[in-house]
Design an enzyme around this catalytic site. Structure first.
Site, PDB file in Angstrom:
ATOM      1  N   GLU A  14       0.835  -1.228  -0.069  1.00  0.00           N
ATOM      2  CA  GLU A  14      -0.026  -0.162  -0.112  1.00  0.00           C
ATOM      3  C   GLU A  14       0.898   1.056  -0.016  1.00  0.00           C
ATOM      4  O   GLU A  14       0.483   2.151  -0.517  1.00  0.00           O
ATOM      5  CB  GLU A  14      -1.085  -0.089   1.021  1.00  0.00           C
TER       6      GLU A  14
ATOM      7  N   PHE B   4     -11.715  -7.081  14.154  1.00  0.00           N
ATOM      8  CA  PHE B   4     -10.718  -7.636  13.107  1.00  0.00           C
ATOM      9  C   PHE B   4     -10.304  -6.650  12.050  1.00  0.00           C
ATOM     10  O   PHE B   4     -11.076  -5.822  11.648  1.00  0.00           O
ATOM     11  CB  PHE B   4     -11.060  -8.838  12.501  1.00  0.00           C
ATOM     12  N   GLN B   5      -8.927  -6.184  11.990  1.00  0.00           N
ATOM     13  CA  GLN B   5      -8.620  -5.196  11.072  1.00  0.00           C
ATOM     14  C   GLN B   5      -8.925  -3.791  11.313  1.00  0.00           C
ATOM     15  O   GLN B   5      -9.300  -3.008  10.309  1.00  0.00           O
ATOM     16  CB  GLN B   5      -8.673  -5.497   9.594  1.00  0.00           C
TER      17      GLN B   5
ATOM     18  N   LYS C 149     -17.481  -0.811   5.973  1.00  0.00           N
ATOM     19  CA  LYS C 149     -17.952  -1.661   4.958  1.00  0.00           C
ATOM     20  C   LYS C 149     -19.502  -1.677   4.881  1.00  0.00           C
ATOM     21  O   LYS C 149     -20.218  -1.781   3.699  1.00  0.00           O
ATOM     22  CB  LYS C 149     -17.466  -2.974   5.425  1.00  0.00           C
TER      23      LYS C 149
ATOM     24  N   MET D 162      24.279   8.714   2.002  1.00  0.00           N
ATOM     25  CA  MET D 162      24.053  10.005   2.749  1.00  0.00           C
ATOM     26  C   MET D 162      24.320  10.008   4.390  1.00  0.00           C
ATOM     27  O   MET D 162      24.997  10.721   5.042  1.00  0.00           O
ATOM     28  CB  MET D 162      22.872  10.622   2.564  1.00  0.00           C
TER      29      MET D 162
HETATM   30  C1  TPP Z   1      12.556   5.678   5.010  1.00  0.00           C
HETATM   31  C2  TPP Z   1      13.652   6.167   5.471  1.00  0.00           C
HETATM   32  N1  TPP Z   1      14.334   5.855   6.408  1.00  0.00           N
HETATM   33  C3  TPP Z   1      15.525   6.239   6.744  1.00  0.00           C
HETATM   34  C4  TPP Z   1      16.016   7.451   5.992  1.00  0.00           C
HETATM   35  C5  TPP Z   1      17.220   8.413   6.448  1.00  0.00           C
HETATM   36  N2  TPP Z   1      18.223   8.143   5.315  1.00  0.00           N
HETATM   37  C6  TPP Z   1      18.201   9.145   4.645  1.00  0.00           C
HETATM   38  S1  TPP Z   1      19.550   9.075   3.302  1.00  0.00           S
HETATM   39  C7  TPP Z   1      19.675   7.426   3.832  1.00  0.00           C
HETATM   40  C8  TPP Z   1      20.671   6.559   3.073  1.00  0.00           C
HETATM   41  C9  TPP Z   1      20.107   6.373   1.659  1.00  0.00           C
HETATM   42  O1  TPP Z   1      20.867   5.207   1.124  1.00  0.00           O
HETATM   43  P1  TPP Z   1      20.794   4.896  -0.416  1.00  0.00           P
HETATM   44  O2  TPP Z   1      19.359   4.598  -0.864  1.00  0.00           O
HETATM   45  O3  TPP Z   1      21.829   3.814  -0.713  1.00  0.00           O
HETATM   46  O4  TPP Z   1      21.325   6.127  -1.086  1.00  0.00           O
HETATM   47  P2  TPP Z   1      22.917   6.928  -1.145  1.00  0.00           P
HETATM   48  O5  TPP Z   1      22.888   7.894  -0.140  1.00  0.00           O
HETATM   49  O6  TPP Z   1      23.623   5.796  -1.277  1.00  0.00           O
HETATM   50  O7  TPP Z   1      22.792   7.823  -2.766  1.00  0.00           O
HETATM   51  C10 TPP Z   1      18.936   7.096   4.895  1.00  0.00           C
HETATM   52  C11 TPP Z   1      18.995   6.045   5.744  1.00  0.00           C
HETATM   53  C12 TPP Z   1      14.911   8.173   5.215  1.00  0.00           C
HETATM   54  N3  TPP Z   1      15.514   9.016   4.434  1.00  0.00           N
HETATM   55  N4  TPP Z   1      13.876   7.368   4.657  1.00  0.00           N
END
Ligand code: TPP
Ligand code: MG
Lengths: 577, 163
Positions: free
Chosen positions: A50, A112-113, A162, A474
């Site tokens: 979803e 439920f749900q 529902k 990052m």
């Molecule tokens: C759902 C979610 N969880 C955690 C984060 C924190 N976060 C921001 S950037 C990042 C790393 C992203 O890694 P990747 O997709 O490999 O991209 P890269 O930076 O290597 O280009 C994280 C964990 C986020 N933005 N979104």
């Protein structure tokens, strides 16, 4: 003729001109699914999760400007969608989410749900409804679309028990208009404010236009171009605003903020007049508020009064639709005499000479920046580009010079990893004639790979450009800079073979390990008009995003590539400019 | 600074939780909140007593206005207005306190609205300051429980929230 609530709902959606519903079934919405199956106007796209449905609807909305529509079941259906709803909310994306609810007599019984859908989503929607009466279904849908698409757009959840989808009535015709005494989103900017704005603009010597996502969502690109060209002022755009003004144009300084260009941030720091248009002074833009634009007067145009003077006090607030405000302002400024800002421009051009987006290539490694530049070249800058969240997102924003609005689709406000792929699917359905690329990395893509299956079922050929640096890059970058290279939880071992993964879903995969193979791989990928292609590119795991203003820093305190020292405010005496 | 904000909103379930949710979500203060139907049963009126500097109050007013069900928001503090609060306090005096209580009730012109063998319930209304003063004057050892409505208010003169 008598209809059940589900049929009334679907008829209402048809009346709203809905083309696609992104959804996933469950007990509470089975009557709705049944009614959906019995007609041909609306195509239902069966996602695999979803969250994917909400992101796909969101991508559809951002690419087309039309509201995205989602259908989920009660309980886990709606909770799974919450991340996608919050993502749309933060970026003001029009969306209507229909969620099933347990039958009315069971509400509150821990059935439920059962979850309190309106309670859970309350703080991440523009509005939500719980339908208590079958006679209210059509009217509620009408209101939901009205609220989602007018004023500052946003997601609206309609929760339907529902039993209300099963009950039957002889429906009235679908309402043509809605009248809500408590919701009057149309505002016209006051003439007095326009006059004051013009006066400030005409007197400013170091002006800068700071435009944001409001110019994209508010369809103000043409008016913004006219305004910028007429004034001849430099313009910097936020992550959300990219493309409203062409990134290649000589008046464009590029993006501003944490990973903005040197010239943008320095110009903000030095400006005497900041014209904020459809932007909200987010903390990733302003850095430290104490040191933000220390010499500037602020003009702030926004449709949402609560954005004005929230973070930065506006000297001239203008509440109104950005395109309308700019239109009036353009008329007001026509043939007026502006200050000579040539000194300001020569200062800016000196900043430009820093060439803050320059990067050094290393033999034997593929630089992520090169990947984006190659993508730009191969797509001639015309693709719709979605992105996930991380370093790759910033490089995409920095190196793909968007020259049209609604081409750059990313989760700016919430920063949701996993957004890119389903958003690309939605964008492709909205714009089937356009090339759609999803820029991602191995971390983000794994949050939504299941949607590869949906993309095969509904034939949405997208090019996945995976900047595979082997790290949550990052996070790794922050750990390198601020945690003394302690790379806690930022390296993922045991990554899947993305080529085989793509192939197992019936798509094509291309592995790129050498820079020489990069362009041919991309050309091949985009030649495959009918297929989704996963281009897995091994990029430099050590590369960092520059420039960077450390969180809470000032615009003049930037880390630049290839320098160990912070570039602090240069010696320029701005008063001489 | 203390502010009394009147909110006129659609009398619908969920509207109250939207308002209270807004305050907790954005970290705004609520000292008290009262709500009830108005003479028009489709509308509720809420009075929120909050504190904050001008910018915070400006944001509160704007964010309230943004809620879809809110029809009108008005900061009473910035206008000529009347404000009241009502308190019920139940005390269990010993014989020697009784006279003192009756005197206090006289001085503060409040009412004893219920008497049982061992307890008195006193009703007092007025400005918050007066209510606090009354509470301070009572011997805290005999107070059994206190129930206050929170502040409600209305503007003076010809102005009305919808006009
Ligand atoms: C759902 C979610 N969880 C955690 C984060 C924190 N976060 C921001 S950037 C990042 C790393 C992203 O890694 P990747 O997709 O490999 O991209 P890269 O930076 O290597 O280009 C994280 C964990 C986020 N933005 N979104
Ligand atoms: Mg990565």
């Amino acid at each position: 003729m008598k209809l059940n609530g589900a049929q009334i709902l679907i008829n209402s959606l048809q009346s709203e001109g809905v083309e696609y519903i992104f959804g996933f079934p469950g007990g509470a919405v089975l009557h709705i699914c049944d009614a959906l199956e019995a007609q041909n106007d609306i195509t239902n796209v069966l996602v695999r999760h979803e969250q994917g449905a909400a992101h796909a609807a969101d991508g559809y909305a951002r690419a087309s400007g039309k509201p995205g529509v989602v259908l989920v079941t009660s309980g886990p259906g709606i909770t799974n969608a919450v991340t996608g709803i919050a993502t749309a909310h933060m970026d003001s994306i029009p969306m209507v989410v229909i969620s099933g609810q347990v039958p009315s007599p069971l509400i509150g019984m821990d059935a439920f749900q059962e979850v309190d859908a309106t309670g859970i989503t309350r703080s991440c929607v523009k509005h939500n409804f719980l339908v208590r009466d079958i006679n209210e279904i059509a009217n509620t849908v009408k209101k939901a679309f009205h609220i989602a698409t007018t004023g500052r757009p946003g997601p609206v959840v309609v929760d339907i028990p529902k039993d209300k989808t099963i009950e039957q009535i002889t429906p009235k015709s679908y309402p043509e208009e809605v009248e809500m005494r408590s919701y009057k989103p149309t505002v016209k900017a006051s003439n007095r404010q326009i006059k004051k704005t013009a006066e400030l603009i005409l007197n400013s010597k170091r002006p800068i236009i700071y435009s944001g996502g409001g110019c994209v969502i508010g369809n103000a690109s043409n008016e913004l171009r006219e305004f910028t060209r007429m004034t001849g002022f430099p313009i910097t755009q936020t992550l959300m605003g990219l493309g409203a003004y062409p990134g290649n144009d000589e008046l464009s300084l590029g993006m501003l903020g944490m990973h903005g260009t040197y010239e943008s941030n320095m110009a903000m720091y030095g400006a005497d007049c900041v014209i904020a248009i459809g932007a909200r002074f987010d903390d990733r833009i302003t850095g430290s508020l104490d040191k933000f634009c220390p010499n500037a007067k602020f003009i702030h145009v926004d449709i949402d009064p609560s954005q004005i003077s929230k973070n930065v006090v506006a000297d001239i607030p203008i509440v109104g639709q950005v395109n309308q405000v700019l239109e009036v302002l353009n008329k007001e400024l026509k043939d007026k005499k502006f200050q000579d800002i040539s000194k300001w421009w020569s200062q800016i051009n000196k900043w430009r000479e820093m060439d803050s987006l320059a990067y050094k290539k290393k033999p034997g490694v593929i630089k992520p920046q090169t990947v984006i530049e190659t993508l730009y070249e191969v797509t001639k800058g015309k693709a719709i580009v979605t992105s996930d969240v991380g370093q790759h997102q910033m490089w995409a924003a920095q190196y793909y010079m968007f020259d049209e609005p609604r081409r750059w689709i990313n989760s700016g406000g919430l920063g949701t990893m996993g957004f890119g792929l389903p958003a690309a699917m939605g964008a492709k359905l909205a714009m089937p004639g356009k090339d759609v690329a999803c820029i991602t990395s191995e971390g983000s893509i794994q949050m939504m790979t299941q949607e590869l299956s949906t993309m095969l079922q509904y034939s949405t050929p997208v090019k996945i450009i995976n900047l595979n640096n082997g790290y949550l890059g990052m996070v790794r970058q922050w750990q390198e800079f601020f945690y003394e290279n302690r790379y806690a939880m930022s390296y993922m071992d045991a990554l899947p073979d993305f080529i085989k993964l793509a192939e197992s879903y019936g798509h094509m995969g291309i592995l790129v390990e050498k820079e020489a193979d990069l362009k041919p791989a991309m050309l091949e990928a985009f030649k495959q008009k009918e297929r989704t292609v996963f281009v897995d590119i091994k990029t430099d795991p050590t590369e960092n995003v520059f420039p960077m203003i450390p969180a809470g820093g000032a615009h003049c305190d930037m880390l630049l590539a290839g320098r160990d020292e912070m570039v602090s405010k240069d010696e320029t005496d701005l008063n001489a400019v | 600074m203390r502010h009394i904000i009147s909110v006129l909103l659609e009398n619908e379930t969920g509207a109250l939780s939207r308002v209270s949710g807004l305050f907790s979500q954005r970290g705004f203060n609520i000292e008290s909140l009262t709500v009830a139907e108005t003479s028009d049963s489709s509308l509720s009126r809420m009075t929120i007593f909050s504190t904050g500097n001008d910018r915070v109050i400006e944001q509160i007013v704007k964010q309230l206005n943004k809620l879809i069900e809110v029809v009108k928001v008005s900061d009473l503090t910035s206008q000529d207005h009347v404000e009241r609060e009502l308190m019920l306090v139940k005390v269990c005096p010993t014989n020697k306190d009784e006279l003192e209580i009756k005197q206090l009730v006289d001085i503060f012109s409040c009412k004893i609205v219920d008497v049982t063998e061992k307890t008195y319930t006193i009703e007092i209304s007025g400005k918050t300051k007066k209510i606090n003063a009354f509470l301070n004057a009572l011997n805290s050892a005999i107070i059994m429980e206190v129930s206050r409505t929170g502040v409600t208010g209305i503007s003076r003169g010809k102005k009305a929230i919808l006009k």
